[in-house]
Every structure is written in C-alpha cells, then in structure tokens.
Enzyme design. Structure first.
Site, PDB file in Angstrom:
ATOM      1  CG  HIS A  30      -1.755   1.178   1.418  1.00 17.07           C
ATOM      2  ND1 HIS A  30      -3.100   1.198   1.124  1.00 17.07           N
ATOM      3  CD2 HIS A  30      -1.465   2.420   1.879  1.00 17.07           C
ATOM      4  CE1 HIS A  30      -3.591   2.393   1.385  1.00 17.07           C
ATOM      5  NE2 HIS A  30      -2.615   3.160   1.853  1.00 17.07           N
ATOM      6  CD  GLU A  31       1.846   3.666   3.744  1.00 15.51           C
ATOM      7  OE1 GLU A  31       2.192   4.701   3.137  1.00 15.51           O
ATOM      8  OE2 GLU A  31       0.831   3.614   4.473  1.00 15.51           O
ATOM      9  CG  HIS A  34       0.459   6.063  -0.714  1.00 16.75           C
ATOM     10  ND1 HIS A  34      -0.633   6.556  -1.393  1.00 16.75           N
ATOM     11  CD2 HIS A  34      -0.036   5.480   0.416  1.00 16.75           C
ATOM     12  CE1 HIS A  34      -1.742   6.266  -0.714  1.00 16.75           C
ATOM     13  NE2 HIS A  34      -1.402   5.614   0.377  1.00 16.75           N
TER      14      HIS A  34
END
Length: 372
Positions: A30-31, A34
């Site tokens: 997820h990170e 980003h």
C-alpha cells in the site's frame, strides 16, 4: 480461565506470525504504491518505514531513508510537500513544493495509489485461487464431510456428493432473505431450518439420485443437524475465466463490505459492543488467521484477499487522516480555487485522527469483550 488466558487459547504462535506477515505485506505494498506515484511525478520521498514507532535500522538509498521500525503494525511514507514546513523562528507554514505543487489529478493519483494497490492484490490473489482451486458454482453444494453416526450417514450421503436441487427445484445462483442476497448453495441451511418432507437431488459419479426423508427441524427446542459439512461446488477454470470471476466476486463483495462498515459506525456511535460476523478487530483477525493457518495455505490466501479488500475500501472512507479524507480535502481545495489554510487543515486532520483512534479503540474493546 481469565480473559488473557482465553485470548491466548484462541490464538496460535503460527497464526500470530501469519497475521503479521499478511498485514505487513498488505501495508508495505500500500505504502509502496504511494511512494511509486510520488516518485513517478518527480516528488521526493524523505522516508519509507516498514513498521511504526522507534527506528531500529535506517539506510539512505536514492534520496530516501529506508527504515525498519520496532512495531510491526503497518508503515508510512514521508512525501515531500505533504506536511507543514517549520520556519527557523518555529512558525509553521503551508508547503509550496513537492506534493503541494502537483496538480489536483497528481495529488489524487498519489493518494489513490495505496487503496488501488490493495484492490489489485485482492483481484490478483483471488484470480490465482480460482485458477488453481476452481471457480465456485453457487448453484451446487458439495458435501465435504459426513459426520459419524449422523442422519446424513444413515441416509447414505457421502463426501464428494454434489447437491444440485432441493425439493425438486434446481438450486438458484442467488436468493434473497430479508433483503440480503445469498449464494444459492446456502439455501440448504434455510431448508433444514424448517420441518417437513425433504428431497435432495444428489449427483455422484455422474449419476443423479434422489434422497428423500422426513425432517424435524427442532427437538425439545434444540436445532437438529443433518451431519454434513458442505461448501459450494467448484469447477475448473482457465486464467481468463478466473480473472473475470474475480472481478465479479469483488463487485458483489463491495456492497456487503460497505454495509459492514456502516454497521460498525452505527455501533460505534451508540457504544454498542454486541458482536457480529462482519467486522473483526486485531484479536478477531488473528484468531481467524490462526484457524486458517491450521487448515491450508489456500485458506490463508482467502484471508489475505479479505484483508486487502477491507484495507482498500476502509482507506477510501472520507475521514480526515485516511486516504479518502485527504482526497476529499484536495478536491475541496480545487473547488474553492485555493487550498485550505494551515489552521483549517490541521484542525480537520487532528479531528479525523482522533476519530480513527477512538474507532480502533472501540473495535479492540469489542474484540476483548467476547472473552468475558
């Protein structure tokens, strides 16, 4: 047995390890999404941490400090231009470079990348499962096991039998109870909840046979059991068919997931600690993973699917502090023609962070209350 002993008994060391690995992998990717969307647009990322809290190890690589932190409960990326800038005199101001200088679509892309990564993981893992294990057939119930000395055994039912019709009617793909959709194979449960003459059409070795019996649903107030373990039948599927089924299954799951979140918020605002099967906290999740780890690797993959789907849509809820809340603030600023002031944005984010922390505390308390 006290509460701590009860919780410890419900969990296993292997289950706890798998819980950390599954949640850690989902959060890391997820990170990473980003991170990738920020770097793709030329925005520097100051740090990327695996884990939270005190930093154990750190190394600078390609302009980013990569960290391994003490608490294995997530991670974070520090993107240039997202946090307020501190002046030498101790006063904070709005950033003007990096993320802050991106156009609206660029900011939304960075924020949306994380949830989309979890959604991609959901569909990818589901596709892998369907291609390897087969696609569930919602209109057929496969008997996985027949319990010893059970009514099912006396009727001649065997593991591997496939139930295709109930009381002379083919099992539908879906049916509705109290406005809630259910897969057709689950109708066997509702059929056995009422008394009367029952007929099951059973497919065994390519031959259909009728199993007829009289059924008393309750005896002295106790619900009777037929004595079978069953699940949807599965059919072999090619990779494209598995992918299409994954997309359809995800689409069908989203409304149920949103209703579950809605029910959680309703219970939070009314301080209702009653349990349901739709939302689990960290202890409940670890317990589910412990049970899955004892079954098979594919059971763990199914848990990973559910966790990634939940993480994707929970992060899209427009609460400040979550990705959805940040996207909302970006869009509000675009509609106003100028971003919110630093004081306004900080007040909103503090309130959102406090709400998320209270919600997490509520979920943990509700989890623990099951063991009292």
């Amino acid at each position: 047995m006290n509460v701590l002993q009860s919780i410890a008994a419900a969990l296993t060391p292997l289950g706890l390890l798998w819980t950390l690995l599954i949640i850690g992998a989902a959060t890391f990717l997820h990170e990473l999404a980003h991170f990738a969307l920020a770097r793709w647009q030329g925005v520097a990322v100051k740090s990327f941490s695996v884990g939270m809290g005190p930093v154990l190890l750190r190394r600078v690589w390609r302009g980013t400090e990569w960290r391994l932190s003490l608490l294995p409960i997530g991670g974070y990326v520090e993107i240039d231009g997202m946090a307020p800038v501190e002046e030498p005199n101790g006063v904070y101001r709005q950033p003007t470079r990096g993320f802050a200088a991106l156009p609206t679509w660029g900011k939304v892309a960075v924020l949306l990348a994380g949830p989309l990564m979890n959604l991609v993981l959901t569909i990818g893992l589901m596709t892998l499962t369907f291609a390897s294990q087969g696609v569930p057939a919602p209109d057929r119930a496969r008997i996985e096991a027949v319990l010893p000395n059970s009514r099912a055994g006396a009727l001649g039912l065997q593991a591997g039998d496939v139930i295709t019709a109930i009381n002379g009617r083919d099992i539908p793909d879906t049916y509705t109870v109290n406005g809630q959709p259910h897969a057709g194979w689950e109708s066997l449960r509702d059929t056995l909840a009422t008394s009367g003459h029952k007929t099951l059409t059973v497919l065994r070795d390519g031959t259909a046979r009728q199993v007829a019996f009289d059924w008393q649903a309750r005896v002295n107030g106790v619900q009777q059991r037929l004595g079978i373990q069953y699940a949807p039948d599965v059919q072999p599927a090619s990779l494209p068919a598995a992918f299409v089924t994954s997309l359809r299954t995800t689409g069908e799951a989203v409304p149920q997931l949103l209703r579950a979140f809605g029910g959680l918020f309703a219970k939070f605002f009314t301080l209702n600690l009653s349990q349901d099967q739709n939302v689990s906290g960290p202890i409940g999740t670890a317990q589910i993973v412990s049970q899955a780890a004892a079954l098979s690797p594919w059971a763990l993959v199914q848990v990973a699917v559910l966790l990634n789907l939940s993480l994707a849509f929970f992060n899209l809820i427009p609460i400040p502090g979550l990705d959805g809340g940040r996207i909302l603030l970006v869009l509000v600023g675009a509609l106003r023609g100028r971003p919110l002031t630093l004081a306004q944005e900080q007040a909103i984010n503090v309130a959102g962070f406090a709400f998320v922390m209270l919600l997490m505390a509520f979920v943990v308390v509700r989890d623990v209350s099951r063991f009292f």
